[in-house]
Design a protein around this motif. Sequence first.
Motif, PDB file in Angstrom:
ATOM      1  N   CYS A 279       0.837  -1.204   0.000  1.00 54.63           N
ATOM      2  CA  CYS A 279       0.000   0.000   0.000  1.00 54.63           C
ATOM      3  C   CYS A 279       0.870   1.251   0.000  1.00 54.63           C
ATOM      4  O   CYS A 279       0.348   2.350  -0.122  1.00 54.63           O
ATOM      5  CB  CYS A 279      -0.903   0.047   1.228  1.00 54.63           C
ATOM      6  N   ARG A 280       2.163   1.085   0.190  1.00 54.26           N
ATOM      7  CA  ARG A 280       3.097   2.212   0.268  1.00 54.26           C
ATOM      8  C   ARG A 280       2.670   3.186   1.351  1.00 54.26           C
ATOM      9  O   ARG A 280       2.612   4.402   1.138  1.00 54.26           O
ATOM     10  CB  ARG A 280       3.202   2.950  -1.074  1.00 54.26           C
ATOM     11  N   LYS A 281       2.315   2.635   2.502  1.00 56.25           N
ATOM     12  CA  LYS A 281       1.905   3.492   3.619  1.00 56.25           C
ATOM     13  C   LYS A 281       2.456   2.906   4.899  1.00 56.25           C
ATOM     14  O   LYS A 281       2.662   1.706   4.989  1.00 56.25           O
ATOM     15  CB  LYS A 281       0.372   3.512   3.726  1.00 56.25           C
ATOM     16  N   PRO A 282       2.660   3.732   5.918  1.00 57.91           N
ATOM     17  CA  PRO A 282       3.060   3.157   7.212  1.00 57.91           C
ATOM     18  C   PRO A 282       1.927   2.301   7.763  1.00 57.91           C
ATOM     19  O   PRO A 282       0.767   2.513   7.439  1.00 57.91           O
ATOM     20  CB  PRO A 282       3.270   4.388   8.096  1.00 57.91           C
ATOM     21  N   LEU A 283       2.305   1.342   8.596  1.00 64.36           N
ATOM     22  CA  LEU A 283       1.294   0.571   9.301  1.00 64.36           C
ATOM     23  C   LEU A 283       0.543   1.516  10.224  1.00 64.36           C
ATOM     24  O   LEU A 283       1.147   2.235  11.013  1.00 64.36           O
ATOM     25  CB  LEU A 283       1.968  -0.538  10.113  1.00 64.36           C
ATOM     26  N   PHE A 284      -0.776   1.512  10.110  1.00 60.02           N
ATOM     27  CA  PHE A 284      -1.562   2.455  10.909  1.00 60.02           C
ATOM     28  C   PHE A 284      -1.588   2.012  12.365  1.00 60.02           C
ATOM     29  O   PHE A 284      -1.855   0.854  12.674  1.00 60.02           O
ATOM     30  CB  PHE A 284      -2.983   2.516  10.351  1.00 60.02           C
ATOM     31  N   GLY A 285      -1.324   2.933  13.266  1.00 64.34           N
ATOM     32  CA  GLY A 285      -1.499   2.676  14.694  1.00 64.34           C
ATOM     33  C   GLY A 285      -0.580   1.610  15.267  1.00 64.34           C
ATOM     34  O   GLY A 285      -1.030   0.666  15.900  1.00 64.34           O
ATOM     35  N   TYR A 286       0.740   1.790  15.048  1.00 65.06           N
ATOM     36  CA  TYR A 286       1.704   0.793  15.534  1.00 65.06           C
ATOM     37  C   TYR A 286       1.502   0.482  17.020  1.00 65.06           C
ATOM     38  O   TYR A 286       1.395  -0.683  17.411  1.00 65.06           O
ATOM     39  CB  TYR A 286       3.121   1.316  15.285  1.00 65.06           C
ATOM     40  N   ALA A 287       1.422   1.512  17.840  1.00 72.70           N
ATOM     41  CA  ALA A 287       1.363   1.275  19.289  1.00 72.70           C
ATOM     42  C   ALA A 287       0.094   0.525  19.675  1.00 72.70           C
ATOM     43  O   ALA A 287       0.151  -0.444  20.454  1.00 72.70           O
ATOM     44  CB  ALA A 287       1.443   2.601  20.032  1.00 72.70           C
TER      45      ALA A 287
END
Lengths: 557, 267
Positions: A279-287
């Motif tokens: 998706c070429r995006k950061p993983l949402f909501g790592y914490a």
Amino acid sequence: MTFANSPQANQVSPSLQPKGWLRYLSFSLDHKVIGLQYLVCGFLFYLIGGALASAIRIELSSPISDFLARDVYNQVLTLHGTIMIFLWIVPVVNGAFGNYLIPFYVGARDMAFPRLNAVAFWLIPPAGLMLISSYFITGAAESGWTAYPPLSITTPAAGQIIWILSVLLLGGSSIFGGINFIATILKLRRPGLKLMQLPMYCWAMLGTSILVVLSTPVLAGTLILLSFDIVAHTGFFNPTLGGNVIVYQHLFWFYSHPAVYIMVLPAFGLVSEILPVHCRKPLFGYATMVYSIMAIVVLGLMVWAHHMFTSGTPPWMRLFFTIATSFIAVPTGIKFFNWVATLWGGRISLNSAVLFSCGFIVNFVLGGITGVALAQVPFDVHVHDTYFVVAHFHYIVYGGSVFVIFSSIYHWYPKFTGKMLNEHLGRFHFVLTFIGFNLCFAPQHWLGLNGMPRRVAEYDPQFAFVNQLSSVGALIMAISTLPFLWNVIQSAFNGDVAGDNPWQGLTPEWLTSSPPPVENWQGEAPLVTEPYGYGITNEELAVEPSINDDIQIPQDK
Amino acid sequence: MTILLCIALVLGGTWVGQHVNLLPISASSNAPVYDELFRVLLSIGTILFVGMLGLVIYSLIKFRRRPGQTGDGLAIEGNLPLEIFWTAVPAIVILFVGLYSYDIYDRMGGMQPLQHGEHGHQKMSTNQRIWGGIGSGTVSQAESKSNNPLPVEVTAMQFAFLFHYPKGNIISGELHVPTGQQVSMKMESKDVIHAFWVPEFRLKQDIIPGQPTVLNFTPTKPGRYPIVCAELCGPYHGGMRSAVVVEEPAEYESWYSKNSKEIISEA
Ligand code: HEM
Ligand SMILES: [Cu+2]
Ligand SMILES: [Cu+2]
């Protein structure tokens, strides 16, 4: 051997390990070799388990018991469940991908205990072969994968004892693996790498390994007591000798509910690796992802009696386990919303890996919804031990874990072999699997609600049509493995060359050659503090690949 | 637009819950209560499933990489209010489902202390623990014509059920019960674990060797319904079936007096 033609590992390897494809049959200490050993071995057992499933669905395409003898049917049923859980899903989502990826992710050159690691793998083939050969020699166990006494005490002893022995070996293998993962993740991290910078799969494997180490010994102890009851005529679980059959159920599910999370938490981790890359995006909501994994671990240890609502369970206990089980849906739900948010606003390549991951999301949501319904005692007293439950857990373990395994193979195959898989065949595989799977299992919800119990070889003729529908779905699922097998085998020889980093991933396994050299990196291990640093605000990548081959983008569009 | 879609989703889900019937006919006093719970769960489930499915498909279409596109998506790593929101929503839904199903459970009589047979009539030895299913609830108590439940002793063995009526000393392979009368079954197994399940009653209880279990219910609709063994008990498990015959009280009386081996003396 599907992955047999990997090019020679680099020459500087100082070890006496065999080179070339032979190392996949050896007592290799290389975590990557062990990972692929787990994967291929697990897949072979999956084919056997699948053949058994086909036998079950053939028997059930008519309401009378006409295809298999009744006791053989129960043996097939028991072997199918045991093989799929203990020889396919658990070893593959934990052992295969865990061994391959975790050392990369923590920046290590191997697992903490390489020899223990090899032992853990080499327990599996003998245990599996023993289990399967029991069918031909003595007759396999026929009391289901749950082996409830007194049925397991009164059915033929030889098959049951062999079943216990092989599950003990597999449990041992799983515990060794779990210890190794915990040690590797906590102790072998590259200096400078913080826990909260690890890729999500590390957290998933840490949580899973904690569950493995805490609960598997309970299963082992329980099965040893059960074997005493069978061979030494003790009375732990034998009511005619004053034993208590309910105690077995509590002990069994104290392992086996966590076991379902042992099958699915690593899959959560793998999806969290795959989606951001494509998706070429950061993983949402790592914490929140990390916290929800840990919440699932804690809650997962105290919900086991939801498998016993119609058993000898007092009212307060039913109530407690209803509440605890329902609340597991909250951390699970968070993860799903986070994945959808990861999709949102991305630049999604609709390739096979993404399709299988999204198929996983859809299937698991349905399985989770029926799970929450099953957690409600008044709902469960009707559908417990029926095809509704069969549908629920296949949506979770097949629609969830198996879809993720396929997604992961599409994603990491270029790393494993240096070759690309054929995308067209991959998407065709996805479409067949998705249709076949839903056709096979969705109608089973209705069967259970309307009166078909599980684990039967014969049933009320009014259910014949829906069962035939389900069997057609199973047939499509069986056919869907053919394009996959062809793809995997033929791409190993003729696939496009992948290059080091075909997906432009940022996690450390992509920052080395494909397939990687024996100790993972030529030079220093890279320090990856932002494994999900995708996005248009990014200036320059913080890390440099250790080997700079030409990087191709083999997307076929 | 989004709000309209949400409303349509909620309405659609509720409609599905109310109008899609996936259950067999209901023939006991706790079956309608069960069906009420089922409809609510089906509505919530449909809304959640269709909602998630829609979100996934929409994202895959809207945010797919188009030919010639390069570069990354938006660098959003999280959004605390949003995350709190979707922690709170499932928590509230779960809380609602939990409270509601507790209410259902209570109405089915799940929280009542279990009793078998008439009060004081059947003395259990006190060191025996009795566990059992639900169905002894207030609903059935209020509806039953007499407050004295009909006691039946159930024995399960590989691969049959036997029903013993202590009052008339009747032993039968089929269960005969009158409508509107609470039935109280004490169940014991001779060999392995079995389970007593009548889909039309929405009730199930394991029958456990060495540990009697109790199941109470009040049949409401005359008819012949299958009794299904739901716990794997050996090769003929699939064939371990019987039937419960629910009759009008008058019909039941005639069956009873025909089979009774006791001179009907007591009231
Ligand atoms: C949302 C979370 C989940 C909830 C609330 C839930 C709830 C339940 C409940 C209450 C049952 C017992 C049904 C019965 O026997 O009457 C059950 C059975 C089962 N669940 Fe789940 N479940 C969830 C997720 C999972 C996951 C993640 C897995 C596996 C990866 C799983 C695998 C199974 C299996 C294998 C069984 C059947 C075991 C057997 O009787 O053979 N479930 N689930
Ligand atoms: Cu469980
Ligand atoms: Cu049975």
